[in-house]
Scaffold this active site. Structure first.
Site, PDB file in Angstrom:
ATOM      1  CB  CYS A   1      15.993  17.655   3.068  1.00 29.19           C
ATOM      2  SG  CYS A   1      15.444  19.207   2.349  1.00 29.19           S
TER       3      CYS A   1
ATOM      4  CD  GLU B   1      14.249  14.025   2.789  1.00 34.98           C
ATOM      5  OE1 GLU B   1      13.553  14.379   1.827  1.00 34.98           O
ATOM      6  OE2 GLU B   1      15.055  14.786   3.351  1.00 34.98           O
TER       7      GLU B   1
END
Length: 682
Positions: A370, A372
């Site tokens: 994702c 992050e």
């Protein structure tokens, strides 16, 4: 008890489907029972003398009310005897033996995690040439339940019997499957190999549909694994006499992920990266469109300071040396491809490795799926979240004392989690050395609206930027105190923003730092046919549209007309719904400015953020201009056009269309897919 829990509209459904474990008597956990299991499991990871007075009670209170929420993997696995697999996602490196990379990827995916990898060819150029082309022959006992199904699709060998003593008998475990994969890959590199048929016996593998206890879901049976072995052998055989390149390695990992996704609860999640100056970068950027494959991964281009220096200068600029002009041409071509992909289908994304390595003691090479957390090879991400919206009082004020307490306690929670067991010694070494954590926020758009602020005005709001810096300082100071108390290194980095797709659905607040997608929309939710059939039948009975997933096997898609819950909350306060700004009301510049705000004032790790835009509103040149404008301020970008493909996770509709559907308002505006702003890994 259910009435006392502040569930979001679909929060209890998501919890029961995703995180509630089965108890010894066969019943499901309740949310308070899950919270106690998670908290007690976490506190038990270090000696009780390191616990603060009242720490357990505060954690239970905050988590029960959804004020703090660790990442979904903690909710699923914390406190589970012999199964505390607490880390969501990893990065697979390129060690001395290439099969170690693929073994690591296979194991982590089978555990339900996500895996990122950087396929730039400078990581693979030191490997030896593939020595042997091989043919995989699959054999199976005719008494096996799945024998006929395998025979019908032609996967079984016509030349070997399951009784042959020379067959490699595959054990029915994750380790057994991975060992067989390693055996195959190592045989491709083994000098002196005489027999080029490698025979694998799948008789011991449990049949399709058998229950998987540790990670949930049901077994896929031997067929997907057999197909994977043949695909992997075909890829390596094509490279006999030459070195495996980045694209081929990516194809192997895709074959592995396809095998994993064929069974179990979760879809596989991967991140694939390649450096902008790699000789295969053009093929990498277009790989999904050109092959129709690689749906198991997100793809992002690794850029750096040199890329931005060259991309910002026009052709023929005196600022670019003559010897750099070929590189500049490639930089402009890659930026054009990034920008065109953004307005076409959202891929590839961009990851800035120069900015990401600032403050790192060792080089980070990729992000989790994702985006992050930027990670060293073998390192896991370790996430927990503060629900800002839950700290807004009925008067629209912020409960600062409890909010500070929440930041401190989540910091301690995640540091304790670094003591949990990991399966691979390489991961243990980097985890002990870095102690990296990721304290994040969710419900940010909700928080702003409920305190009377507009999303677009936050980057220029000095009170909000100061608020973020103060909360960041609380995390840092608590991390330093607790690390010193435990006599471990202070975490190398501590703060992030994750998409929080599934966990944000439980309280029903906005996901991560995303604005709502639209006030009214159709949300499409993916369900696994093997494990979610009861829920699918219920939704069908309620009249929701259900269709087969066009991209993932064993998956169905449910379309749900939705009114965003934040709009409802604002209306209940007597305010105009227009204080809630949706993504279609924000420019790309405003969206990236909000991401940059959080990157500069909050996150020392990265910020996972998807800028959802209308495809007709922007040309590729507009996107390129904004990317150059925010170069050096954001560590990565994903720009995603609404309705860019069939069965898009969300589709904007009008208020009138929603009302005519007479549908129940069920959720906020971002789906569970990593590429679109949320994470499928629990």
């Amino acid at each position: 008890m259910t009435d006392e829990i502040p569930w979001g509209p679909t929060g209890e459904l998501v919890y029961n489907r995703t995180y509630a474990r089965t108890k010894p008597d066969g019943s499901k956990e309740t949310w308070p029972e899950t919270v106690e299991r998670v908290v007690d499991g976490n506190l038990a990871l270090v000696d009780r003398r390191h616990m603060l007075e009242g720490e357990r009670e505060d954690l239970v209170r905050l988590m029960t009310k959804f004020k703090v929420l660790p990442a979904g993997r903690h909710l699923w696995a914390s406190g589970v005897k012999n199964a505390q697999h607490l880390f969501n996602c990893w990065v697979a490196g390129w060690p001395e033996k290439i099969s170690d990379h693929f073994q690591f990827t296979f194991m982590r995916l089978m555990e339900g995690g996500g895996v990122g990898a950087n396929y730039s060819n400078h990581y693979l150029e030191g490997y030896p040439e593939v020595v042997n082309p091989l043919r995989v022959e699959i054999v199976c006992d005719p008494e096996h339940v799945d024998y006929q199904a395998m025979k019908d699709v032609g996967i079984l060998s016509e030349h070997y019997s399951h009784d042959w003593a020379g067959a490699y008998a595959i054990e029915d475990s994750r380790e057994g499957w991975a060992a067989a994969l390693v055996d195959l890959i190592d045989t491709h590199y083994r000098p002196g190999t005489v027999h080029y048929q490698r025979v694998y016996d799948v008789s011991r593998i449990r049949p399709q549909g058998a229950k998987l206890k540790t990670f949930g879901g049901v077994a896929s049976g031997p067929l997907p694994f057999a197909v994977m072995l043949q695909k992997v052998a075909n890829i390596f055989s094509e490279y006999a006499g030459i070195t495996l390149d980045g694209i081929a390695a990516m194809e192997v990992d895709h074959a592995i992920a396809q095998c994993v996704v064929a069974g179990g609860v979760r879809r596989s999640a991967r991140m694939s990266m390649m450096h902008w100056d790699d000789y295969q970068i053009d093929k990498f950027i277009n790989i999904k469109a050109s092959t129709g494959e690689h749906w198991t991964t997100n793809i992002s281009v690794e850029v750096d300071d040199e890329f931005w220096r060259l991309a910002k200068e026009g052709y023929g600029s005196f600022a670019v040396a003559r010897e750099d002009m070929p590189k500049q041409k490639r930089a402009h071509r890659v930026l054009k491809a990034l920008s065109e992909g953004a307005v076409r289908n959202g891929e590839p994304g961009m990851w800035d490795s120069s900015l990401s390595n600032v403050g790192e003691p060792n080089r980070v090479v990729c992000t989790n799926p994702c985006g992050e957390i930027t990670l060293e090879p073998w390192e896991p991400c370790n996430l927990g979240h503060i629900n800002l919206a839950a700290f807004v009082t009925p008067a629209g004020k912020t409960d600062y004392l409890d909010l500070i307490r929440a930041h401190r306690l989540m910091t301690r929670f995640l540091i304790r989690a670094t003591f949990s067991e990991v399966a691979d010694p390489k991961s243990r070494e980097v985890l002990d050395r870095n102690r990296r954590i990721g304290v994040g926020h969710l419900g940010v758009a909700s928080y702003l609206a409920l305190t009377g602020s507009r999303y677009s005005e936050a980057p220029g709001d000095k009170r909000f930027t100061q608020f973020l810096r103060e909360m960041a300082a609380e995390v840092d100071s608590e991390a330093e105190r607790f690390a010193h108390d435990l006599r471990i290194p202070v975490p190398v980095k501590k703060r992030t923003i994750a998409p929080t797709g599934t966990v944000a659905k439980m309280p029903g607040v906005s996901e991560g730092i995303h604005p709502i997608f639209s006030r009214y929309f159709i949300r499409r939710v993916r369900f696994n046919l093997n494990s979610d059939m009861a829920e699918l039948r219920r939704l069908a009975a309620e009249g929701y549209e259900i269709e087969k997933d066009l991209f993932a096997p064993n998956t169905e898609v449910v379309s749900i007309p939705t009114k965003d819950t934040l709009v409802q909350a604002v209306e209940e306060l007597g305010w105009d719904e227009e204080i809630v700004e949706s993504a279609d009301e924000l420019t790309l510049h405003q969206l990236l400015a909000f991401q940059a705000l959080y990157q500069m004032c909050w996150a020392d790790n990265a910020v996972s953020f998807t800028a959802n835009v209308h495809p007709d509103a922007y040309e590729a040149e507009d996107v390129a201009a904004d990317l150059k404008r925010f170069a050096g301020l954001i560590k990565g970008s994903t720009i995603f056009p609404e309705s860019s493909f069939p069965q898009a996770p969300y589709e904007r509709i009008t208020k009138q269309q929603y009302e005519s559907a007479a549908a129940k308002a069920v959720e906020d505006g971002v789906d569970e897919e990593c590429a679109n702003g949320a994470c499928p890994i629990k």
